[in-house]
Design a protein around this motif. Sequence first.
Motif, PDB file in Angstrom:
ATOM      1  N   LEU A  70       0.848  -1.185   0.000  1.00 40.69           N
ATOM      2  CA  LEU A  70       0.000   0.000   0.000  1.00 40.69           C
ATOM      3  C   LEU A  70       0.881   1.231   0.000  1.00 40.69           C
ATOM      4  N   GLY A  71       0.596   2.161  -0.895  1.00 41.55           N
ATOM      5  CA  GLY A  71       1.373   3.384  -0.974  1.00 41.55           C
ATOM      6  C   GLY A  71       2.510   3.326  -1.964  1.00 41.55           C
ATOM      7  N   LYS A  72       2.720   2.145  -2.591  1.00 42.93           N
ATOM      8  CA  LYS A  72       3.787   2.002  -3.576  1.00 42.93           C
ATOM      9  C   LYS A  72       3.224   1.329  -4.824  1.00 42.93           C
ATOM     10  N   PRO A  73       3.750   1.685  -5.997  1.00 42.35           N
ATOM     11  CA  PRO A  73       3.276   1.036  -7.226  1.00 42.35           C
ATOM     12  C   PRO A  73       3.558  -0.463  -7.185  1.00 42.35           C
ATOM     13  N   SER A  74       2.635  -1.240  -7.712  1.00 42.50           N
ATOM     14  CA  SER A  74       2.835  -2.681  -7.798  1.00 42.50           C
ATOM     15  C   SER A  74       3.586  -3.011  -9.081  1.00 42.50           C
ATOM     16  N   THR A  75       4.596  -3.878  -8.952  1.00 41.13           N
ATOM     17  CA  THR A  75       5.345  -4.320 -10.129  1.00 41.13           C
ATOM     18  C   THR A  75       4.771  -5.601 -10.716  1.00 41.13           C
ATOM     19  N   ALA A  76       3.738  -6.152 -10.092  1.00 37.62           N
ATOM     20  CA  ALA A  76       3.121  -7.375 -10.597  1.00 37.62           C
ATOM     21  C   ALA A  76       2.402  -7.089 -11.913  1.00 37.62           C
ATOM     22  N   SER A  77       2.368  -8.086 -12.775  1.00 34.32           N
ATOM     23  CA  SER A  77       1.749  -7.932 -14.093  1.00 34.32           C
ATOM     24  C   SER A  77       0.230  -7.928 -13.989  1.00 34.32           C
ATOM     25  N   PRO A  78      -0.457  -7.381 -15.006  1.00 34.70           N
ATOM     26  CA  PRO A  78      -1.922  -7.492 -15.032  1.00 34.70           C
ATOM     27  C   PRO A  78      -2.396  -8.943 -14.933  1.00 34.70           C
ATOM     28  N   ALA A  79      -1.628  -9.871 -15.537  1.00 39.74           N
ATOM     29  CA  ALA A  79      -2.014 -11.288 -15.462  1.00 39.74           C
ATOM     30  C   ALA A  79      -1.930 -11.813 -14.041  1.00 39.74           C
ATOM     31  N   ALA A  80      -0.939 -11.331 -13.277  1.00 38.71           N
ATOM     32  CA  ALA A  80      -0.829 -11.752 -11.880  1.00 38.71           C
ATOM     33  C   ALA A  80      -2.015 -11.242 -11.081  1.00 38.71           C
ATOM     34  N   TRP A  81      -2.400 -10.003 -11.305  1.00 34.71           N
ATOM     35  CA  TRP A  81      -3.575  -9.458 -10.615  1.00 34.71           C
ATOM     36  C   TRP A  81      -4.831 -10.250 -10.993  1.00 34.71           C
ATOM     37  N   ALA A  82      -4.939 -10.618 -12.264  1.00 33.66           N
ATOM     38  CA  ALA A  82      -6.093 -11.414 -12.691  1.00 33.66           C
ATOM     39  C   ALA A  82      -6.081 -12.785 -12.032  1.00 33.66           C
ATOM     40  N   ALA A  83      -4.898 -13.371 -11.879  1.00 32.91           N
ATOM     41  CA  ALA A  83      -4.791 -14.675 -11.218  1.00 32.91           C
ATOM     42  C   ALA A  83      -5.238 -14.585  -9.763  1.00 32.91           C
ATOM     43  N   VAL A  84      -4.917 -13.472  -9.116  1.00 32.07           N
ATOM     44  CA  VAL A  84      -5.378 -13.256  -7.737  1.00 32.07           C
ATOM     45  C   VAL A  84      -6.900 -13.158  -7.720  1.00 32.07           C
ATOM     46  N   GLY A  85      -7.474 -12.434  -8.686  1.00 30.35           N
ATOM     47  CA  GLY A  85      -8.929 -12.351  -8.769  1.00 30.35           C
ATOM     48  C   GLY A  85      -9.567 -13.719  -8.898  1.00 30.35           C
ATOM     49  N   ALA A  86      -8.964 -14.599  -9.713  1.00 33.89           N
ATOM     50  CA  ALA A  86      -9.497 -15.953  -9.888  1.00 33.89           C
ATOM     51  C   ALA A  86      -9.402 -16.758  -8.598  1.00 33.89           C
ATOM     52  N   ALA A  87      -8.291 -16.581  -7.863  1.00 28.66           N
ATOM     53  CA  ALA A  87      -8.138 -17.292  -6.593  1.00 28.66           C
ATOM     54  C   ALA A  87      -9.163 -16.825  -5.567  1.00 28.66           C
ATOM     55  N   VAL A  88      -9.405 -15.527  -5.532  1.00 38.38           N
ATOM     56  CA  VAL A  88     -10.377 -14.983  -4.588  1.00 38.38           C
ATOM     57  C   VAL A  88     -11.778 -15.482  -4.924  1.00 38.38           C
ATOM     58  N   ARG A  89     -12.098 -15.575  -6.207  1.00 37.70           N
ATOM     59  CA  ARG A  89     -13.399 -16.120  -6.613  1.00 37.70           C
ATOM     60  C   ARG A  89     -13.552 -17.557  -6.119  1.00 37.70           C
ATOM     61  N   LYS A  90     -12.464 -18.343  -6.237  1.00 42.62           N
ATOM     62  CA  LYS A  90     -12.503 -19.735  -5.768  1.00 42.62           C
ATOM     63  C   LYS A  90     -12.779 -19.790  -4.268  1.00 42.62           C
ATOM     64  N   LEU A  91     -12.163 -18.883  -3.520  1.00 43.93           N
ATOM     65  CA  LEU A  91     -12.413 -18.821  -2.079  1.00 43.93           C
ATOM     66  C   LEU A  91     -13.861 -18.472  -1.799  1.00 43.93           C
ATOM     67  N   HIS A  92     -14.364 -17.473  -2.482  1.00 40.27           N
ATOM     68  CA  HIS A  92     -15.729 -17.009  -2.226  1.00 40.27           C
ATOM     69  C   HIS A  92     -16.780 -18.048  -2.594  1.00 40.27           C
ATOM     70  N   GLU A  93     -16.447 -18.958  -3.504  1.00 39.11           N
ATOM     71  CA  GLU A  93     -17.402 -19.991  -3.912  1.00 39.11           C
ATOM     72  C   GLU A  93     -17.285 -21.260  -3.061  1.00 39.11           C
ATOM     73  N   ALA A  94     -16.305 -21.289  -2.152  1.00 41.21           N
ATOM     74  CA  ALA A  94     -16.114 -22.463  -1.292  1.00 41.21           C
ATOM     75  C   ALA A  94     -17.238 -22.547  -0.254  1.00 41.21           C
ATOM     76  N   PRO A  95     -17.461 -23.743   0.313  1.00 46.29           N
ATOM     77  CA  PRO A  95     -18.455 -23.860   1.394  1.00 46.29           C
ATOM     78  C   PRO A  95     -18.141 -22.893   2.527  1.00 46.29           C
ATOM     79  N   LEU A  96     -19.187 -22.357   3.120  1.00 43.85           N
ATOM     80  CA  LEU A  96     -19.006 -21.392   4.202  1.00 43.85           C
ATOM     81  C   LEU A  96     -18.312 -22.043   5.400  1.00 43.85           C
ATOM     82  N   PRO A  97     -17.417 -21.331   6.054  1.00 43.07           N
ATOM     83  CA  PRO A  97     -16.804 -21.869   7.268  1.00 43.07           C
ATOM     84  C   PRO A  97     -17.847 -21.959   8.375  1.00 43.07           C
ATOM     85  N   PRO A  98     -17.635 -22.804   9.371  1.00 49.26           N
ATOM     86  CA  PRO A  98     -18.659 -22.998  10.407  1.00 49.26           C
ATOM     87  C   PRO A  98     -18.791 -21.836  11.378  1.00 49.26           C
ATOM     88  N   TRP A  99     -17.846 -20.903  11.353  1.00 46.83           N
ATOM     89  CA  TRP A  99     -17.941 -19.748  12.241  1.00 46.83           C
ATOM     90  C   TRP A  99     -18.324 -18.510  11.444  1.00 46.83           C
TER      91      TRP A  99
END
Length: 248
Positions: A70-99
């Motif tokens: 935070l506060g600094k430019p990211s050197t990661a590629s647009p594809a890396a950011w997209a890969a993170v988006g895909a991973a987050v989607r996978k998390l959000h579609e997982a079964p809800l935790p019990p808590w």
Amino acid sequence: MDEVEVVVAHSERATLRVGDVFLKVDADQARIDVEVEAMALAPVPTPEVLWRKPPVLAIAGVPGTALGRLGKPSTASPAAWAAVGAAVRKLHEAPLPPWVGRRRRGPDDLMTELEGECALLVTNGILPADLVIRNRQVADAALRQWTPAFTHGDLQIDHVFVDGDEVTGIIDWSEAGRGDALSDLATLTIGHPEHLDDVIAGYGTDVDLDVIRAWWSLRSLLGVRWLVEHGFDPFAPGCEVDVLKSRM
């Protein structure tokens, strides 16, 4: 012999690094319990738990480098950011935790907390009234009913590690639980709006961008005073106060 590096330390908890091992010291055992269970359940790369001896949790480092800071430019590629988006989607579609989650609040509770925090920011002279009022208005869009998802809860950019265009690990799961999926996406992209489209491209579904932007304001308003009181600097370039100013 490896030196001891203080990664972060405040009155609630501390994280130390010794070589490739991270030691998390937390007097709140429930927070450590959530972190361990969330990492076991999450369908995304997470650190290996090496051992637990309350109040300490030892975890292995993950390969790769942080997506950014935070506060600094990211050197990661647009594809890396997209890969993170895909991973987050996978998390959000997982079964809800019990808590439910330590800080999972509904819209009414969030509104009450936000109103109180905004008043303190102005009364204590931390932020000017016009800045607080404008962002309070923007934040309204986040205060709506949402369908709970398995959320990380504190998906800051430096909690996500990548190697090239591949996600290699997501760390710091102590706030995980059932929550608003768009809050995760907002936390990931706060201070880096130029990568929001990349994340959404990887996430692969229509999302309400106004709600994500509202969460930028909401998270910043709720965080500024805590950060100041715990020795952090939300006024640093590109950080929370700059995020609030960008809404003006």
